[in-house]
Scaffold this motif. Sequence first.
Motif, mmCIF file in Angstrom:
data_model
loop_
_atom_site.group_PDB
_atom_site.id
_atom_site.type_symbol
_atom_site.label_atom_id
_atom_site.label_comp_id
_atom_site.label_asym_id
_atom_site.label_seq_id
_atom_site.Cartn_x
_atom_site.Cartn_y
_atom_site.Cartn_z
ATOM 1 N N ALA A 8 27.509 3.237 -58.496
ATOM 2 C CA ALA A 8 28.069 1.885 -58.505
ATOM 3 C C ALA A 8 28.979 1.667 -57.309
ATOM 4 O O ALA A 8 28.972 0.611 -56.682
ATOM 5 C CB ALA A 8 28.817 1.640 -59.809
ATOM 6 N N SER A 9 29.753 2.673 -56.942
ATOM 7 C CA SER A 9 30.651 2.567 -55.784
ATOM 8 C C SER A 9 29.856 2.371 -54.507
ATOM 9 O O SER A 9 30.190 1.525 -53.669
ATOM 10 C CB SER A 9 31.512 3.819 -55.650
ATOM 11 O OG SER A 9 32.342 3.963 -56.757
ATOM 12 N N PHE A 10 28.777 3.143 -54.358
ATOM 13 C CA PHE A 10 27.950 3.005 -53.155
ATOM 14 C C PHE A 10 27.275 1.642 -53.110
ATOM 15 O O PHE A 10 27.136 1.024 -52.058
ATOM 16 C CB PHE A 10 26.920 4.124 -53.076
ATOM 17 C CG PHE A 10 27.503 5.441 -52.672
ATOM 18 C CD1 PHE A 10 28.206 5.558 -51.480
ATOM 19 C CD2 PHE A 10 27.357 6.556 -53.480
ATOM 20 C CE1 PHE A 10 28.742 6.777 -51.114
ATOM 21 C CE2 PHE A 10 27.895 7.769 -53.123
ATOM 22 C CZ PHE A 10 28.601 7.892 -51.925
ATOM 23 N N ALA A 11 26.864 1.158 -54.241
ATOM 24 C CA ALA A 11 26.200 -0.145 -54.290
ATOM 25 C C ALA A 11 27.176 -1.252 -53.914
ATOM 26 O O ALA A 11 26.827 -2.183 -53.185
ATOM 27 C CB ALA A 11 25.614 -0.390 -55.677
ATOM 28 N N ILE A 12 28.377 -1.160 -54.387
ATOM 29 C CA ILE A 12 29.397 -2.171 -54.061
ATOM 30 C C ILE A 12 29.735 -2.124 -52.577
ATOM 31 O O ILE A 12 29.803 -3.151 -51.916
ATOM 32 C CB ILE A 12 30.654 -1.974 -54.930
ATOM 33 C CG1 ILE A 12 30.342 -2.299 -56.380
ATOM 34 C CG2 ILE A 12 31.797 -2.836 -54.437
ATOM 35 C CD1 ILE A 12 31.448 -1.964 -57.339
ATOM 36 N N LEU A 13 29.936 -0.934 -52.045
ATOM 37 C CA LEU A 13 30.257 -0.799 -50.627
ATOM 38 C C LEU A 13 29.110 -1.258 -49.744
ATOM 39 O O LEU A 13 29.313 -1.851 -48.687
ATOM 40 C CB LEU A 13 30.630 0.647 -50.294
ATOM 41 C CG LEU A 13 31.983 1.116 -50.814
ATOM 42 C CD1 LEU A 13 32.173 2.595 -50.512
ATOM 43 C CD2 LEU A 13 33.101 0.310 -50.204
ATOM 44 N N ALA A 14 27.896 -1.015 -50.141
ATOM 45 C CA ALA A 14 26.738 -1.446 -49.371
ATOM 46 C C ALA A 14 26.666 -2.955 -49.332
ATOM 47 O O ALA A 14 26.259 -3.551 -48.339
ATOM 48 C CB ALA A 14 25.463 -0.855 -49.945
ATOM 49 N N GLY A 15 27.091 -3.619 -50.369
ATOM 50 C CA GLY A 15 27.091 -5.071 -50.415
ATOM 51 C C GLY A 15 28.138 -5.673 -49.502
ATOM 52 O O GLY A 15 28.026 -6.812 -49.071
ATOM 53 N N CYS A 16 29.165 -4.940 -49.193
ATOM 54 C CA CYS A 16 30.223 -5.433 -48.308
ATOM 55 C C CYS A 16 29.821 -5.371 -46.845
ATOM 56 O O CYS A 16 30.416 -6.037 -46.010
ATOM 57 C CB CYS A 16 31.501 -4.628 -48.503
ATOM 58 S SG CYS A 16 32.254 -4.855 -50.111
ATOM 59 N N ALA A 17 28.859 -4.577 -46.529
ATOM 60 C CA ALA A 17 28.467 -4.415 -45.133
ATOM 61 C C ALA A 17 27.736 -5.661 -44.674
ATOM 62 O O ALA A 17 26.877 -6.192 -45.358
ATOM 63 C CB ALA A 17 27.585 -3.198 -44.977
ATOM 64 N N ALA A 18 28.079 -6.137 -43.487
ATOM 65 C CA ALA A 18 27.449 -7.323 -42.923
ATOM 66 C C ALA A 18 26.115 -6.927 -42.323
ATOM 67 O O ALA A 18 25.939 -5.826 -41.815
ATOM 68 C CB ALA A 18 28.339 -7.935 -41.864
ATOM 69 N N THR A 19 25.203 -7.854 -42.372
ATOM 70 C CA THR A 19 23.908 -7.594 -41.767
ATOM 71 C C THR A 19 23.887 -8.241 -40.398
ATOM 72 O O THR A 19 24.584 -9.209 -40.126
ATOM 73 C CB THR A 19 22.786 -8.174 -42.633
ATOM 74 O OG1 THR A 19 23.008 -9.560 -42.788
ATOM 75 C CG2 THR A 19 22.710 -7.490 -43.970
ATOM 76 N N GLY A 20 23.156 -7.721 -39.506
ATOM 77 C CA GLY A 20 23.048 -8.309 -38.175
ATOM 78 C C GLY A 20 23.319 -7.269 -37.114
ATOM 79 O O GLY A 20 23.325 -6.067 -37.361
ATOM 80 N N GLU A 21 23.565 -7.772 -35.869
ATOM 81 C CA GLU A 21 23.802 -6.863 -34.745
ATOM 82 C C GLU A 21 25.259 -6.431 -34.701
ATOM 83 O O GLU A 21 26.164 -7.239 -34.875
ATOM 84 C CB GLU A 21 23.446 -7.564 -33.434
ATOM 85 C CG GLU A 21 22.032 -7.323 -33.026
ATOM 86 C CD GLU A 21 21.784 -7.873 -31.642
ATOM 87 O OE1 GLU A 21 22.552 -7.566 -30.715
ATOM 88 O OE2 GLU A 21 20.813 -8.621 -31.524
#
Length: 164
Positions: A8-21
């Motif tokens: 769950a922690s990894f999933a939450i942190l992955a959602g915070c990461a911005a997509t793009g360059e």
Amino acid sequence: MKVIFSVASFAILAGCAATGEYPLLAKRPFETATTSPPTAAEPSLTPSNPELLARVSAQLAAARASAAPFDEQLSKSQAQVIGAAGAAEGSERWIEGQLGASRLEPLLAAAANAAAVIGDEYRAQMLLPPSADLAAVEAAFVEATAVADRQARASAELTARLSR
């Protein structure tokens, strides 16, 4: 439970990461430019001041002129002090030696005063914008101070010989 919490922690942190360059960590062109810092313009010198140079020259001439009378009296005073060597304090020879040494005192003033006046001029020039006269005033100050210091040392050494 631990496994669920970690996932769950990894999933939450992955959602915070911005997509793009993402920006590169390499240096940018302006960071690698090899330009030299701008050089300061050479300050222009203020014109020479003839009145200042005349005052300084007169004082330097006074310091130089004080050397001959001082040296003449110094040799006479040395003879008197040598004659007083070993004499008891208060004796006639001792008094003669004291008088000989004291005859140098008034002769010290000419060079010391000249050095002081030139020193005042030198310090004033240091506070002003750069001048063509600064080097000449500094040289005169050094020379007048050397004359005054030499005379003061000679007088002090002669006076010290009386107290031995």
